[in-house]
Design an enzyme around this catalytic site. Structure first.
Site, mmCIF file in Angstrom:
data_model
loop_
_atom_site.group_PDB
_atom_site.id
_atom_site.type_symbol
_atom_site.label_atom_id
_atom_site.label_comp_id
_atom_site.label_asym_id
_atom_site.label_seq_id
_atom_site.Cartn_x
_atom_site.Cartn_y
_atom_site.Cartn_z
ATOM 1 N N LEU A 13 32.584 48.369 41.321
ATOM 2 C CA LEU A 13 33.427 48.909 42.401
ATOM 3 C C LEU A 13 34.493 49.855 41.870
ATOM 4 O O LEU A 13 34.833 50.846 42.515
ATOM 5 C CB LEU A 13 34.086 47.745 43.156
ATOM 6 C CG LEU A 13 33.136 46.967 44.088
ATOM 7 C CD1 LEU A 13 33.759 45.637 44.504
ATOM 8 C CD2 LEU A 13 32.820 47.801 45.321
ATOM 9 N N ASP A 58 43.920 47.081 29.669
ATOM 10 C CA ASP A 58 43.281 45.760 29.610
ATOM 11 C C ASP A 58 44.253 44.764 30.234
ATOM 12 O O ASP A 58 45.416 44.677 29.817
ATOM 13 C CB ASP A 58 43.004 45.404 28.137
ATOM 14 C CG ASP A 58 42.205 44.119 27.985
ATOM 15 O OD1 ASP A 58 42.280 43.251 28.883
ATOM 16 O OD2 ASP A 58 41.517 43.983 26.963
ATOM 17 N N TYR A 167 37.152 31.086 38.788
ATOM 18 C CA TYR A 167 37.279 32.450 39.337
ATOM 19 C C TYR A 167 37.941 32.410 40.716
ATOM 20 O O TYR A 167 38.911 33.134 40.984
ATOM 21 C CB TYR A 167 35.874 33.063 39.412
ATOM 22 C CG TYR A 167 35.758 34.320 40.244
ATOM 23 C CD1 TYR A 167 36.198 35.544 39.765
ATOM 24 C CD2 TYR A 167 35.184 34.283 41.525
ATOM 25 C CE1 TYR A 167 36.081 36.701 40.540
ATOM 26 C CE2 TYR A 167 35.058 35.423 42.290
ATOM 27 C CZ TYR A 167 35.507 36.634 41.800
ATOM 28 O OH TYR A 167 35.384 37.781 42.561
ATOM 29 N N LYS A 171 41.620 33.921 42.075
ATOM 30 C CA LYS A 171 41.759 34.859 43.201
ATOM 31 C C LYS A 171 42.722 34.293 44.242
ATOM 32 O O LYS A 171 43.539 35.019 44.809
ATOM 33 C CB LYS A 171 40.390 35.137 43.831
ATOM 34 C CG LYS A 171 39.441 35.933 42.943
ATOM 35 C CD LYS A 171 39.913 37.366 42.782
ATOM 36 C CE LYS A 171 38.907 38.218 42.040
ATOM 37 N NZ LYS A 171 39.376 39.595 41.827
ATOM 38 N N VAL A 200 28.643 42.461 46.917
ATOM 39 C CA VAL A 200 28.301 43.842 46.559
ATOM 40 C C VAL A 200 27.408 43.853 45.314
ATOM 41 O O VAL A 200 27.649 43.098 44.366
ATOM 42 C CB VAL A 200 29.578 44.665 46.252
ATOM 43 C CG1 VAL A 200 29.238 46.152 46.163
ATOM 44 C CG2 VAL A 200 30.652 44.441 47.300
ATOM 45 N N THR A 202 26.831 44.822 42.188
ATOM 46 C CA THR A 202 27.417 45.365 40.954
ATOM 47 C C THR A 202 26.996 44.429 39.833
ATOM 48 O O THR A 202 26.277 43.448 40.072
ATOM 49 C CB THR A 202 28.956 45.356 41.030
ATOM 50 O OG1 THR A 202 29.377 43.995 41.159
ATOM 51 C CG2 THR A 202 29.484 46.159 42.203
HETATM 52 N N1 NAP Z 1 30.536 42.334 43.492
HETATM 53 C C1 NAP Z 1 30.846 41.403 44.381
HETATM 54 O O1 NAP Z 1 29.975 40.881 45.107
HETATM 55 C C2 NAP Z 1 32.272 40.943 44.518
HETATM 56 C C3 NAP Z 1 32.546 39.957 45.468
HETATM 57 C C4 NAP Z 1 33.861 39.541 45.640
HETATM 58 C C5 NAP Z 1 34.868 40.113 44.882
HETATM 59 N N2 NAP Z 1 34.583 41.061 43.950
HETATM 60 C C6 NAP Z 1 35.696 41.651 43.182
HETATM 61 O O2 NAP Z 1 35.547 43.049 43.091
HETATM 62 C C7 NAP Z 1 36.194 43.527 41.903
HETATM 63 C C8 NAP Z 1 35.245 44.424 41.130
HETATM 64 O O3 NAP Z 1 34.141 43.634 40.710
HETATM 65 P P1 NAP Z 1 32.705 44.256 40.481
HETATM 66 O O4 NAP Z 1 31.798 43.619 41.454
HETATM 67 O O5 NAP Z 1 32.775 45.739 40.413
HETATM 68 O O6 NAP Z 1 32.360 43.608 39.065
HETATM 69 P P2 NAP Z 1 31.903 44.242 37.664
HETATM 70 O O7 NAP Z 1 30.824 45.236 37.882
HETATM 71 O O8 NAP Z 1 31.622 43.047 36.811
HETATM 72 O O9 NAP Z 1 33.196 44.995 37.148
HETATM 73 C C9 NAP Z 1 34.312 44.290 36.722
HETATM 74 C C10 NAP Z 1 35.320 45.301 36.204
HETATM 75 O O10 NAP Z 1 36.488 44.585 35.771
HETATM 76 C C11 NAP Z 1 36.791 45.007 34.449
HETATM 77 N N3 NAP Z 1 37.479 43.996 33.669
HETATM 78 C C12 NAP Z 1 37.009 42.793 33.256
HETATM 79 N N4 NAP Z 1 37.947 42.179 32.501
HETATM 80 C C13 NAP Z 1 38.999 43.013 32.434
HETATM 81 C C14 NAP Z 1 40.257 42.982 31.789
HETATM 82 N N5 NAP Z 1 40.622 41.949 31.028
HETATM 83 N N6 NAP Z 1 41.088 44.038 31.935
HETATM 84 C C15 NAP Z 1 40.742 45.107 32.680
HETATM 85 N N7 NAP Z 1 39.561 45.211 33.313
HETATM 86 C C16 NAP Z 1 38.703 44.184 33.186
HETATM 87 C C17 NAP Z 1 35.438 45.373 33.845
HETATM 88 O O11 NAP Z 1 35.647 46.185 32.692
HETATM 89 P P3 NAP Z 1 34.646 46.181 31.414
HETATM 90 O O12 NAP Z 1 33.561 47.156 31.734
HETATM 91 O O13 NAP Z 1 35.523 46.600 30.291
HETATM 92 O O14 NAP Z 1 34.134 44.776 31.259
HETATM 93 C C18 NAP Z 1 34.796 46.091 35.011
HETATM 94 O O15 NAP Z 1 35.262 47.414 35.095
HETATM 95 C C19 NAP Z 1 36.637 42.284 41.134
HETATM 96 O O16 NAP Z 1 37.995 42.026 41.391
HETATM 97 C C20 NAP Z 1 35.778 41.177 41.745
HETATM 98 O O17 NAP Z 1 36.381 39.908 41.636
HETATM 99 C C21 NAP Z 1 33.301 41.502 43.747
#
Ligand code: NAP
Length: 273
Positions: A13, A58, A167, A171, A200, A202
């Site tokens: 995202l 980070d 997790y 949140k 989503v 991802t």
């Molecule tokens: N996808 C879903 O279905 C879903 C559902 C509910 C909520 N969310 C929320 O949406 C947001 C984005 O998630 P996503 O689905 O895009 O997941 P993702 O593809 O796993 O991406 C996670 C992102 O967070 C970064 N990250 C992890 N640890 C970090 C740290 N210590 N400092 C800074 N950045 C860090 C990762 O960077 P690196 O590349 O360096 O690891 C990556 O850019 C999150 O807050 C997640 O909880 C997602």
């Protein structure tokens, strides 16, 4: 000239946020990523717009956040309109397990809880604090936490979302922090909100073929709970759709409209899917 900071810009995202936001040539879009060089390379190859700036950031490294805020200030003239706290520690060994199951290895459970809390709660509080002086000087003044429906008490109770405790708890804690920030700073006109993106596709969304045993059972229980909760649900949406919906919610939300400190979905309500 709107300015945006998005954490976790490397993929998922976060990458989609910077792609969509940078489509406005007048926008200044700043992505924070743990791997600055790799993210810059990906942005150049897949987006290629000069209004995107990538800084190292980070969530578990306070100094990197402080430096990112200083560097942001230099290119925005000390101001920031939108802070999107998207980055999170998502995947972990606890993603599909219950807390009692994880209790079989209490040390690993403790490590998992602390890691989630450190990145997703302490990291985001540090992030907000270092960017607050810029937000105060911004025109729009919006701080958005990307959260999860997993943190909604009613949903957890109604469809037995027993998995992903560390997790989900991180949140929920951060949702409360957002309400605390609103209670303190809403009167300054700063909007603080927690928005869930929906389910989503991802890297944070697991492919079921890679799971087995209790992890597979946990995922199956989650998906069947989702189907019971939202019979219309057709599966995870794509990042572009989620980000569009999230920004519709951000754009229509305001302190005056009573949205400060709220915890809503990508539909702007408590419909999580
Ligand atoms: N996808 C879903 O279905 C879903 C559902 C509910 C909520 N969310 C929320 O949406 C947001 C984005 O998630 P996503 O689905 O895009 O997941 P993702 O593809 O796993 O991406 C996670 C992102 O967070 C970064 N990250 C992890 N640890 C970090 C740290 N210590 N400092 C800074 N950045 C860090 C990762 O960077 P690196 O590349 O360096 O690891 C990556 O850019 C999150 O807050 C997640 O909880 C997602």
């Amino acid at each position: 000239m709107p300015s945006y900071v998005v954490t976790g810009a490397s993929r998922g995202l976060g990458f989609e946020f910077i792609r969509q936001l940078s489509a406005d040539p007048a926008a200044i879009v700043i992505g924070l990523a743990r791997d600055k060089a790799a993210t810059e390379k990906k942005v150049a190859a897949e987006i290629g717009r000069s209004n995107i700036h990538i800084f190292h950031g980070d969530l578990v490294d306070y100094e990197s956040l402080k430096k990112a805020a200083e560097d942001t200030s230099k290119i925005t003239g000390g101001r920031l309109d939108y802070l999107i706290a998207n980055g999170a520690l998502v995947g972990s060994m606890s993603a599909y397990r219950s807390l009692s199951d994880l209790g079989d290895d209490h040390k690993a459970l403790e490590d998992d809880l602390l890691a989630a809390y450190k990145a997703n709660v302490i990291g985001n509080i540090n992030l907000i604090n270092v960017f607050l002086p810029l937000i105060r000087k911004g025109d729009v003044k919006k701080v958005v936490l990307i959260t999860s429906g997993h943190a909604d008490l009613e949903l957890v109770r109604d469809i037995k979302l027993y998995m992903a405790g560390p997790y989900a708890m991180s949140k929920a804690a951060m949702n409360l922090a957002i309400a605390k920030y609103h209670s303190e700073l809403g009167s300054e006109g700063i909007l603080f909100m927690s928005i869930s993106p929906g389910a989503v596709q991802t890297s944070g969304y697991t492919d079921p073929t890679g799971l087995s045993g209790k992890d597979k059972a946990g995922l199956d229980a989650m998906v069947s709970g989702f189907a019971k909760y939202a019979p219309h649900w057709k599966g995870a949406i794509m990042p572009d759709e989620s980000v569009k919906l999230i920004f519709e919610v951000i754009n229509k939300s305001s302190v005056e409209g009573g949205d400060g400190g709220s915890f809503v979905s990508h539909y702007g309500n408590k419909q999580w899917l």
